[in-house]
Design an enzyme around this catalytic site. Sequence first.
Site, PDB file in Angstrom:
ATOM      1  N   LYS A  27       1.282  -1.383   0.389  1.00  0.00           N
ATOM      2  CA  LYS A  27      -0.482   0.417   0.047  1.00  0.00           C
ATOM      3  C   LYS A  27       0.793   1.095  -0.294  1.00  0.00           C
ATOM      4  O   LYS A  27       2.118   1.093   0.715  1.00  0.00           O
ATOM      5  CB  LYS A  27      -1.123   0.238   1.381  1.00  0.00           C
ATOM      6  CG  LYS A  27      -2.035   0.953   0.956  1.00  0.00           C
ATOM      7  CD  LYS A  27      -3.078  -0.179   0.430  1.00  0.00           C
ATOM      8  CE  LYS A  27      -4.939   0.433   0.211  1.00  0.00           C
ATOM      9  NZ  LYS A  27      -5.128   0.276   0.338  1.00  0.00           N
ATOM     10  N   ASP A  82      -7.331   4.229  -4.312  1.00  0.00           N
ATOM     11  CA  ASP A  82      -7.905   3.966  -2.859  1.00  0.00           C
ATOM     12  C   ASP A  82      -8.216   5.599  -2.726  1.00  0.00           C
ATOM     13  O   ASP A  82      -8.447   6.160  -3.976  1.00  0.00           O
ATOM     14  CB  ASP A  82      -6.949   3.674  -1.518  1.00  0.00           C
ATOM     15  CG  ASP A  82      -7.311   3.290  -0.264  1.00  0.00           C
ATOM     16  OD1 ASP A  82      -8.201   2.382  -0.074  1.00  0.00           O
ATOM     17  OD2 ASP A  82      -7.293   3.804   0.499  1.00  0.00           O
TER      18      ASP A  82
HETATM   19  P1  NDP Z   1     -12.887   7.906  -2.541  1.00  0.00           P
HETATM   20  O1  NDP Z   1     -11.839   8.479  -2.428  1.00  0.00           O
HETATM   21  O2  NDP Z   1     -14.036   7.005  -3.721  1.00  0.00           O
HETATM   22  O3  NDP Z   1     -14.125   8.197  -1.742  1.00  0.00           O
HETATM   23  C1  NDP Z   1     -13.910   8.053  -0.137  1.00  0.00           C
HETATM   24  C2  NDP Z   1     -15.438   8.245   1.134  1.00  0.00           C
HETATM   25  O4  NDP Z   1     -15.017   8.367   1.313  1.00  0.00           O
HETATM   26  C3  NDP Z   1     -15.713   9.749   0.428  1.00  0.00           C
HETATM   27  O5  NDP Z   1     -17.074   9.995   0.718  1.00  0.00           O
HETATM   28  C4  NDP Z   1     -14.623  10.594   1.083  1.00  0.00           C
HETATM   29  O6  NDP Z   1     -15.745  11.970   1.877  1.00  0.00           O
HETATM   30  C5  NDP Z   1     -15.171   9.108   2.245  1.00  0.00           C
HETATM   31  N1  NDP Z   1     -14.366   9.718   3.480  1.00  0.00           N
HETATM   32  C6  NDP Z   1     -13.117   9.934   3.254  1.00  0.00           C
HETATM   33  N2  NDP Z   1     -12.726   9.839   4.740  1.00  0.00           N
HETATM   34  C7  NDP Z   1     -12.731   9.672   5.487  1.00  0.00           C
HETATM   35  C8  NDP Z   1     -12.866  10.178   6.743  1.00  0.00           C
HETATM   36  N3  NDP Z   1     -12.140  10.398   8.015  1.00  0.00           N
HETATM   37  N4  NDP Z   1     -13.925  10.510   7.364  1.00  0.00           N
HETATM   38  C9  NDP Z   1     -15.368   9.779   7.411  1.00  0.00           C
HETATM   39  N5  NDP Z   1     -15.533  10.202   5.517  1.00  0.00           N
HETATM   40  C10 NDP Z   1     -14.786   9.299   4.677  1.00  0.00           C
HETATM   41  O7  NDP Z   1     -12.129   6.106  -2.086  1.00  0.00           O
HETATM   42  P2  NDP Z   1     -13.291   5.081  -2.007  1.00  0.00           P
HETATM   43  O8  NDP Z   1     -14.712   4.474  -2.686  1.00  0.00           O
HETATM   44  O9  NDP Z   1     -11.947   4.255  -3.575  1.00  0.00           O
HETATM   45  O10 NDP Z   1     -12.463   4.002  -0.524  1.00  0.00           O
HETATM   46  C11 NDP Z   1     -13.203   4.262   0.404  1.00  0.00           C
HETATM   47  C12 NDP Z   1     -12.864   2.708   1.266  1.00  0.00           C
HETATM   48  O11 NDP Z   1     -12.731   2.010   0.402  1.00  0.00           O
HETATM   49  C13 NDP Z   1     -11.557   3.165   1.531  1.00  0.00           C
HETATM   50  O12 NDP Z   1     -11.264   2.270   2.787  1.00  0.00           O
HETATM   51  C14 NDP Z   1     -10.766   1.781   1.180  1.00  0.00           C
HETATM   52  O13 NDP Z   1      -9.754   1.731   2.055  1.00  0.00           O
HETATM   53  C15 NDP Z   1     -11.956   1.254   0.532  1.00  0.00           C
HETATM   54  N6  NDP Z   1     -11.327   0.139  -0.553  1.00  0.00           N
HETATM   55  C16 NDP Z   1     -11.385   0.743  -1.711  1.00  0.00           C
HETATM   56  C17 NDP Z   1     -11.009   0.113  -2.921  1.00  0.00           C
HETATM   57  C18 NDP Z   1     -11.562   0.664  -4.235  1.00  0.00           C
HETATM   58  O14 NDP Z   1     -11.191  -0.069  -5.279  1.00  0.00           O
HETATM   59  N7  NDP Z   1     -11.326   1.576  -4.458  1.00  0.00           N
HETATM   60  C19 NDP Z   1     -10.962  -1.832  -2.718  1.00  0.00           C
HETATM   61  C20 NDP Z   1     -10.957  -2.305  -1.223  1.00  0.00           C
HETATM   62  C21 NDP Z   1     -10.572  -0.876  -0.093  1.00  0.00           C
HETATM   63  P3  NDP Z   1     -14.630  13.395   1.263  1.00  0.00           P
HETATM   64  O15 NDP Z   1     -15.160  13.313   0.237  1.00  0.00           O
HETATM   65  O16 NDP Z   1     -15.431  14.158   2.462  1.00  0.00           O
HETATM   66  O17 NDP Z   1     -13.328  12.842   2.037  1.00  0.00           O
HETATM   67  O1  2IT Z   2      -7.978  -2.485  -0.529  1.00  0.00           O
HETATM   68  C1  2IT Z   2      -7.900  -2.579  -1.780  1.00  0.00           C
HETATM   69  O2  2IT Z   2      -7.985  -3.634  -1.835  1.00  0.00           O
HETATM   70  C2  2IT Z   2      -7.531  -0.876  -2.981  1.00  0.00           C
HETATM   71  N1  2IT Z   2      -7.597  -0.223  -2.358  1.00  0.00           N
HETATM   72  C3  2IT Z   2      -7.533  -1.690  -4.183  1.00  0.00           C
HETATM   73  C4  2IT Z   2      -6.428  -2.420  -4.728  1.00  0.00           C
HETATM   74  C5  2IT Z   2      -6.185  -2.575  -5.960  1.00  0.00           C
HETATM   75  O3  2IT Z   2      -4.634  -2.407  -5.997  1.00  0.00           O
HETATM   76  O4  2IT Z   2      -6.585  -2.434  -6.243  1.00  0.00           O
END
Ligand code: NDP
Ligand code: 2IT
Length: 453
Positions: free
Chosen positions: A134, A174
């Site tokens: 990461k 992420d």
């Molecule tokens: P995005 O940046 O697209 O969205 C993040 C969302 O979470 C936004 O709505 C953001 O609000 C909110 N957020 C972020 N930080 C905080 C906080 N401290 N408190 C409250 N709300 C918060 O990210 P993703 O959707 O990609 O990721 C969301 C989660 O999913 C993370 O935990 C990530 O690690 C996990 N994840 C993502 C994957 C992927 O493929 N993208 C794969 C597996 C897991 P704001 O806009 O106000 O910051």
């Molecule tokens: O937390 C996760 O699994 C991700 N942010 C996606 C990682 C990836 O390599 O697609």
Amino acid sequence: MSQNQSAAVTQEIEKFMNGLIRRNPGETEFHQAVREVATTIIPFIEDKPAYKDAKVLERLTEPDRVISFRVCWEDDNRNVRVNRGYRVQCNNAIGPYKGGLRFHHDVNLGTLKFLSFEQTFKNSLTGLPMGGAKGGSDFNPKGKSDHEVMRFCQAFMTQLSRHIGADTDIPAGDIGVGAREIGYLFGQHKRLTNEFTGALTGKGLAFGGSLVRQEATGYGAVYFMEDMLEVEGISLDGKTAVLSGSGNVATFAAKKLIELGAKVVTLSDSSGFIYDPTGLDFDKLEFIMELKTVRRGRISEYADHFHAQYYEGERPWRVKCDVALPCATQNEIDAGDAKALISNGCIAISEGANMPSTDGAIKMFQKAGVLYAPSKAANAGGVAVSGLEMSQNSARISWSEEELNNQLRTIMGNIHNSCIQHGQDTNGINYVKGANIAGFIKVADAMLAYGVV
Ligand code: NDP
Ligand code: 2IT
């Protein structure tokens, strides 16, 4: 006898954790992620000297490599800005390092160590050949212009590029890293190396990206929920769902839930949450996606536009629901939130975000018999389709949407089955135990084969 045994194991877990905390002071999220794994893996390896004597868990909790670098860039007013960039390469026993990049002002080494550790188990669970890593930066993309984001991404990649590559380490998105950032990062990597390879995933479809990658994490978390409910003979149709987040994971989880007949009543961002008792539909979701990925506005605008309720500074867990999917960030459900969810009748949790539930919340869910899917299993769909993007890039081919959807569905079903196989407990299926043991075995066996390295 068994009581003595369990006391000895408890002591061993505490001894292990004390050493880890001493070696990694202040990295509380890393401690939390390791403790969750250690409490199920130490009892599992108790009668397996091959793993114990080879110190597999000790090795897994010491990253292969931690890279930290300065990222210097100029904002639109020609001010020089300095951020810190990282890549934590946790373990490459079963494949090249793989995992996302996070750009968020809270990012620190402890956060990325926890995420790379979780990623190692998650990637193993997918059944695909990927190790765990990461990276990211404390750069805050909020309020930055596209040009500022581009200059930051180019400066970041100038440092990172020497540590990654299609057979070495393959970053992806992420929090704060989506299609726009991956475009800038890939463009800079290509410029520096003079090679067009699959060194990043989550790319645009015009330059080597895969269909279904953007949907994969959210869809996968819903598929996992579907599989947990099916064991109990329950369907998602007609269920009320509470979600947090409004980014990539949350919006596509919402889309799949709506498709399957569930009613999604909340979404959130870091400022607050919206409650729409009539439920979101595809048009409302389109509005959110445009709001968040094009205009980059706040979720409160949804409430103004659709006459929904908006709760500033609050999280959505007190809203009555049948199922909940935390899709924002770590530790967003604490024991008090868990209690509210349970007393409101919530029957299942599927974690789209990484480690969204505190240790106290997890214990409450398990004690109450709530179906609880930990993040390393429930949100593995994203990295799984990243793995499929890598395969397509290597073979220089593109699979159809149908093919990729089928593969994603199959992989999520397989992960669910692995959790059942390894998660049998006196009280039924313990998905935490199942995911940890299933993820551990493959990585540990590869490590044993390599000898002492
Ligand atoms: P995005 O940046 O697209 O969205 C993040 C969302 O979470 C936004 O709505 C953001 O609000 C909110 N957020 C972020 N930080 C905080 C906080 N401290 N408190 C409250 N709300 C918060 O990210 P993703 O959707 O990609 O990721 C969301 C989660 O999913 C993370 O935990 C990530 O690690 C996990 N994840 C993502 C994957 C992927 O493929 N993208 C794969 C597996 C897991 P704001 O806009 O106000 O910051
Ligand atoms: O937390 C996760 O699994 C991700 N942010 C996606 C990682 C990836 O390599 O697609």
